[in-house]
Design an enzyme around this catalytic site. Sequence first.
Site, PDB file in Angstrom:
ATOM      1  N   GLU A 238      29.075  32.745  54.932  1.00 36.28           N
ATOM      2  CA  GLU A 238      28.262  33.611  54.079  1.00 36.28           C
ATOM      3  C   GLU A 238      28.124  34.993  54.697  1.00 36.28           C
ATOM      4  OE1 GLU A 238      24.523  31.862  53.167  1.00 36.28           O
ATOM      5  OE2 GLU A 238      25.389  30.109  52.164  1.00 36.28           O
TER       6      GLU A 238
ATOM      7  N   ARG B 214      47.425  42.835  40.191  1.00 38.06           N
ATOM      8  CA  ARG B 214      48.714  42.443  39.609  1.00 38.06           C
ATOM      9  C   ARG B 214      48.558  41.445  38.474  1.00 38.06           C
ATOM     10  NH1 ARG B 214      51.602  41.368  45.282  1.00 38.06           N
ATOM     11  NH2 ARG B 214      49.410  41.049  45.801  1.00 38.06           N
TER      12      ARG B 214
ATOM     13  N   LYS C 292      64.910  45.205  37.310  1.00 35.48           N
ATOM     14  CA  LYS C 292      64.732  44.016  38.131  1.00 35.48           C
ATOM     15  C   LYS C 292      64.168  42.889  37.271  1.00 35.48           C
ATOM     16  CE  LYS C 292      59.909  44.513  39.593  1.00 35.48           C
ATOM     17  NZ  LYS C 292      58.956  44.568  40.718  1.00 35.48           N
TER      18      LYS C 292
ATOM     19  N   ASP D  40      56.969  53.381  45.212  1.00 34.40           N
ATOM     20  CA  ASP D  40      56.257  52.415  44.384  1.00 34.40           C
ATOM     21  C   ASP D  40      54.783  52.438  44.762  1.00 34.40           C
ATOM     22  OD1 ASP D  40      55.896  50.489  42.439  1.00 34.40           O
ATOM     23  OD2 ASP D  40      57.407  49.124  43.231  1.00 34.40           O
TER      24      ASP D  40
END
Length: 364
Positions: free
Chosen positions: A81, A138, A236, A262
């Site tokens: 915690e 993502r 890709k 990127d």
Amino acid sequence: MTATISGSSSGSTSGTAATNAGTTGNLPSGQSALQAGTKLTLNGDLRIFAGRSAHHLAERVCSHLKIGLGHSSTIEFPDGEIIVKVEEDVRGRDVFVILSTCQPVNDNIMELLTFIDCLKRASAHRVTVVMPYFGYARQDRKDEGRVPITAKLVANIITAAGADRVLAIDLHAAQIQGFFDLPVDHLSATPVFVEYFQSIRKELGDLCLVSPDVGNVKVAEGMANLLGGELAIINKRRLSGSTVTTGNLIGSVDGKTVLMFDDMISTGGTVVEAAKLVMERGAKQVIAAATHGVLVGPALERLAKDAITKVVVTNTIPLGDRVAPIKHKLVELCVGKLLGEAIGRIHNNQSVSALFNKGAGTKR
């Protein structure tokens, strides 16, 4: 229990350092690539605090703004915690919390939420979450059945915790701004990269900017225009979270220095496969650049191979000793000035977009 205490009494040291290729100790600030704008004048209401994942970066931000980093402590109990304690008065203040939700992602997210709750209960006037790197980004859509959209979930949790505003750098997809039901300032780190690559432009020679995927074409094109290079694109196909296959190359890289840019390098699959392809097509050398050096799994082993001659990332994620296998080819740039300028402008209710006249935009 263990405790981590952050804070310093002074932020007066210089936030600018020279580039030192192949090391991570000296960090260029990207100063001349940022729009100068109006000189920032701060009042006593501004407070900046740092989570454990961004302490060094927060010190660089405070150094640029010439203020001290706020004092706080993060205590971790034996069962895992976390409790955050702010060691100074924030009542009625304009507070910024700098914390990257990088690995360990879940621990850092929980620390951020605890920080927000602590500040709101201490009667801070406004709490702005500064996430140089936004984890779970993502998973921003349902690309198959019965999967979550965790980018939206994390945005909801941060909003529910009481944040008033979010400041982030190079989100994985620009649409994530719309996941928050509060104002989001989405910064691009490209001015910092432009500054660095302009400083070594002569040694790069004939340059070609290669986008390793279709989603990053806009940024690659902007960088090509700013650096005086050509543009090429690779399509890709992702087979899994760590496996990528490359297809066709659109454009010519024969005899050129290839710069691939990127938003992040995670496992390194995309950039390494793309590097192999352009080298097969006659490229002279390959430089991989990314805002976020996530560098997990097989990334370091892949990047250590000869296909890529240089790896350039920023300090949105702390690298530490784990990058030793690629230290000889690694350059780390500092986004402290970039964040400092943005924080100062937000605090003064000035335009943030005016900073990026020399940037190349953000990934779509």
